[in-house]
Design a protein around this motif. Structure first.
Motif, PDB file in Angstrom:
ATOM      1  N   ALA A   1       0.820  -1.215   0.000  1.00 35.32           N
ATOM      2  CA  ALA A   1       0.000   0.000   0.000  1.00 35.32           C
ATOM      3  C   ALA A   1       0.852   1.264   0.000  1.00 35.32           C
ATOM      4  O   ALA A   1       0.329   2.379   0.053  1.00 35.32           O
ATOM      5  CB  ALA A   1      -0.933  -0.005   1.220  1.00 35.32           C
TER       6      ALA A   1
ATOM      7  N   THR B   1      11.295   2.931   6.582  1.00 35.48           N
ATOM      8  CA  THR B   1      12.184   3.507   5.555  1.00 35.48           C
ATOM      9  C   THR B   1      12.833   4.827   6.003  1.00 35.48           C
ATOM     10  O   THR B   1      13.538   5.446   5.216  1.00 35.48           O
ATOM     11  CB  THR B   1      11.386   3.798   4.262  1.00 35.48           C
ATOM     12  OG1 THR B   1      10.423   4.809   4.549  1.00 35.48           O
ATOM     13  CG2 THR B   1      10.663   2.572   3.758  1.00 35.48           C
TER      14      THR B   1
ATOM     15  N   ALA C   1      13.220  -5.422  -1.184  1.00 35.63           N
ATOM     16  CA  ALA C   1      13.728  -4.073  -1.450  1.00 35.63           C
ATOM     17  C   ALA C   1      14.889  -3.750  -0.519  1.00 35.63           C
ATOM     18  O   ALA C   1      14.740  -3.748   0.703  1.00 35.63           O
ATOM     19  CB  ALA C   1      12.612  -3.052  -1.221  1.00 35.63           C
TER      20      ALA C   1
HETATM   21  N1  LIG Z   1      11.449   5.101  -2.236  1.00 33.79           N
HETATM   22  C1  LIG Z   1      12.764   5.032  -2.382  1.00 33.79           C
HETATM   23  O1  LIG Z   1      13.406   5.943  -2.956  1.00 33.79           O
HETATM   24  C2  LIG Z   1      13.509   3.819  -1.856  1.00 33.79           C
HETATM   25  C3  LIG Z   1      14.906   3.774  -2.022  1.00 33.79           C
HETATM   26  C4  LIG Z   1      15.597   2.662  -1.544  1.00 33.79           C
HETATM   27  C5  LIG Z   1      14.917   1.615  -0.946  1.00 33.79           C
HETATM   28  N2  LIG Z   1      13.559   1.691  -0.781  1.00 33.79           N
HETATM   29  C6  LIG Z   1      12.868   0.560  -0.123  1.00 33.79           C
HETATM   30  O2  LIG Z   1      11.722   0.217  -0.911  1.00 33.79           O
HETATM   31  C7  LIG Z   1      10.680  -0.258  -0.056  1.00 33.79           C
HETATM   32  C8  LIG Z   1       9.391   0.503  -0.342  1.00 33.79           C
HETATM   33  O3  LIG Z   1       9.626   1.885  -0.059  1.00 33.79           O
HETATM   34  P1  LIG Z   1       8.518   2.992  -0.308  1.00 33.79           P
HETATM   35  O4  LIG Z   1       9.230   4.197  -0.787  1.00 33.79           O
HETATM   36  O5  LIG Z   1       7.408   2.423  -1.088  1.00 33.79           O
HETATM   37  O6  LIG Z   1       8.064   3.283   1.193  1.00 33.79           O
HETATM   38  P2  LIG Z   1       6.582   3.419   1.784  1.00 33.79           P
HETATM   39  O7  LIG Z   1       6.730   3.862   3.194  1.00 33.79           O
HETATM   40  O8  LIG Z   1       5.718   4.192   0.870  1.00 33.79           O
HETATM   41  O9  LIG Z   1       6.079   1.894   1.762  1.00 33.79           O
HETATM   42  C9  LIG Z   1       6.374   0.981   2.799  1.00 33.79           C
HETATM   43  C10 LIG Z   1       5.074   0.318   3.194  1.00 33.79           C
HETATM   44  O10 LIG Z   1       5.348  -0.642   4.226  1.00 33.79           O
HETATM   45  C11 LIG Z   1       4.327  -0.560   5.199  1.00 33.79           C
HETATM   46  N3  LIG Z   1       4.886  -1.058   6.456  1.00 33.79           N
HETATM   47  C12 LIG Z   1       5.818  -0.473   7.252  1.00 33.79           C
HETATM   48  N4  LIG Z   1       6.074  -1.246   8.322  1.00 33.79           N
HETATM   49  C13 LIG Z   1       5.302  -2.360   8.191  1.00 33.79           C
HETATM   50  C14 LIG Z   1       5.130  -3.537   8.989  1.00 33.79           C
HETATM   51  N5  LIG Z   1       5.801  -3.703  10.128  1.00 33.79           N
HETATM   52  N6  LIG Z   1       4.259  -4.470   8.555  1.00 33.79           N
HETATM   53  C15 LIG Z   1       3.546  -4.298   7.405  1.00 33.79           C
HETATM   54  N7  LIG Z   1       3.672  -3.207   6.623  1.00 33.79           N
HETATM   55  C16 LIG Z   1       4.542  -2.249   7.013  1.00 33.79           C
HETATM   56  C17 LIG Z   1       3.936   0.930   5.242  1.00 33.79           C
HETATM   57  O11 LIG Z   1       2.631   1.148   5.737  1.00 33.79           O
HETATM   58  C18 LIG Z   1       4.064   1.323   3.770  1.00 33.79           C
HETATM   59  O12 LIG Z   1       2.823   1.196   3.092  1.00 33.79           O
HETATM   60  C19 LIG Z   1      11.192  -0.113   1.367  1.00 33.79           C
HETATM   61  O13 LIG Z   1      11.687  -1.359   1.795  1.00 33.79           O
HETATM   62  C20 LIG Z   1      12.316   0.892   1.250  1.00 33.79           C
HETATM   63  O14 LIG Z   1      13.289   0.735   2.264  1.00 33.79           O
HETATM   64  C21 LIG Z   1      12.843   2.764  -1.229  1.00 33.79           C
END
Ligand SMILES: NC(=O)c1ccc[n+]([C@@H]2O[C@H](COP(=O)([O-])OP(=O)(O)OC[C@H]3O[C@@H](n4cnc5c(N)ncnc54)[C@H](O)[C@@H]3O)[C@@H](O)[C@H]2O)c1
Length: 309
Positions: free
Chosen positions: A9, A77, A115
């Protein structure tokens, strides 16, 4: 193919599900605790939704049967809060991943694409960032992702699972309304008529990858035999001032930019090498930055009322 998308989500997850809908016939179930994302964010998409925590083995046992592959995106994150309170990051990102892997073993699910991160895992290094570099995380967030990669490698070797750790660079794109990352943050500030704040002279570079291109890389990783660390980005470092110029042009607004001193510990120049991803999974990002920024801007503009900005 039935896919479990943890954190589905959120920003990357919702873009991935939208792309999966366009490119194939998949059954998708999302596990998300809605701590950052929300089920409304994927209400327009065809995915089952279970509200729950990845650290909860009972929830995982309920939803894992019948799953063919897991895309593991759920994580804490937040980099700066991880420095203030490193325990939360460890618990969600390391123990949470461990619980997901254990549930996969219990239910004979053999494939996971998780990720990870390019920048935070490496710390300060000479770019381009690539998979052969020795990681040296500078934040507890980076350390938690490196520990996660350790468990992916161990489960791959010990239990014959197919585990890939996709190291994302800086992702931008639609559906990023809740993100504090620079493109989403700047767009929200422009809409609010606020000046943009830049720490440093704006010459610092990042590797900005469009969420749709990244989603294609995730889908390619699920269907390939690739395991281990794979860096996903564009291979191009773009100065922040170039992003600002493009946003000025796209928005048609003449906003102010305030330049503050560099923040201690911030990496100045970085971008990544995506040769390994090209060779192993056929990854080929092709959205130009100008086009990606325009599509991101348009998404915010179209959803402005709903997002209250
Ligand atoms: N967006 C970026 O630029 C980026 C860069 C490097 C790595 N990442 C990695 O990509 C992944 C997705 O990142 P994003 O940008 O979509 O972040 P985001 O915060 O939009 O999505 C993460 C989702 O995980 C859910 N979540 C958090 N803790 C949880 C738990 N304990 N149980 C169930 N759900 C949980 C949150 O509600 C959220 O919807 C992450 O693992 C992040 O570390 C993202």
């Amino acid at each position: 193919m039935k896919l479990l998308v943890t954190g589905g989500a959120g920003f990357v997850g919702s873009n991935l599900i939208a792309r999966l809908e366009e490119t194939g016939d998949h059954e998708i179930v999302v596990l998300d605790d809605e701590s950052m994302g929300s089920r409304e964010a994927i209400a327009d998409l065809d995915a089952g939704f279970v509200k729950g925590d990845i650290r909860d083995a009972d929830v995982l046992d309920r939803i894992m049967p019948g799953v063919d592959a897991v895309v593991h995106l759920a994580a804490d994150t937040r980099v700066i809060p991880s420095i203030e309170n490193p325990a939360v990051n460890l618990d969600v990102n390391v123990n949470g991943t461990f619980e997901v892997l254990q549930a996969m073993r219990r239910h004979d699910v053999g494939t996971i694409v998780a990720a990870s991160t390019g920048g935070a895992i490496m710390g300060e290094v000479e770019p381009p960032v690539h998979e052969q570099m020795v990681p040296s995380p500078g934040s507890p967030y980076g350390a938690s992702k490196l520990a996660m990669e350790g468990y992916l490698s161990a489960f791959s070797t010990s239990y014959g699972m197919k585990c890939a750790a996709l190291r994302f660079s800086n992702v931008y794109g639609p559906r990023s309304w809740h993100k504090g990352s620079v493109v989403a943050h700047f767009i929200k500030q422009i809409f609010k008529g606020e000046p943009l704040t830049v720490y440093g002279d704006g010459g610092q570079t990042r590797d900005y990858v469009f969420a749709e291109d990244l989603s294609d890389g995730i889908i390619q990783a699920i269907t390939s035999d690739a395991t281990g660390a794979i860096q996903l980005g564009t291979g191009i470092g773009t100065p922040l001032n170039d992003i600002i110029d493009m946003l000025r042009d796209i928005s048609g607004k003449d906003f102010e930019v305030e330049y503050e001193p560099f923040r201690a510990g911030e990496v100045v120049f970085t971008y990544c090498d995506i040769s390994h991803a090209r060779e192993t999974i056929g990854y080929s990002p092709d959205t130009g930055l100008r086009e990606g920024l325009e599509r991101t801007w348009n998404w915010f503009a179209d959803n402005r009322e709903k997002l209250s900005i």
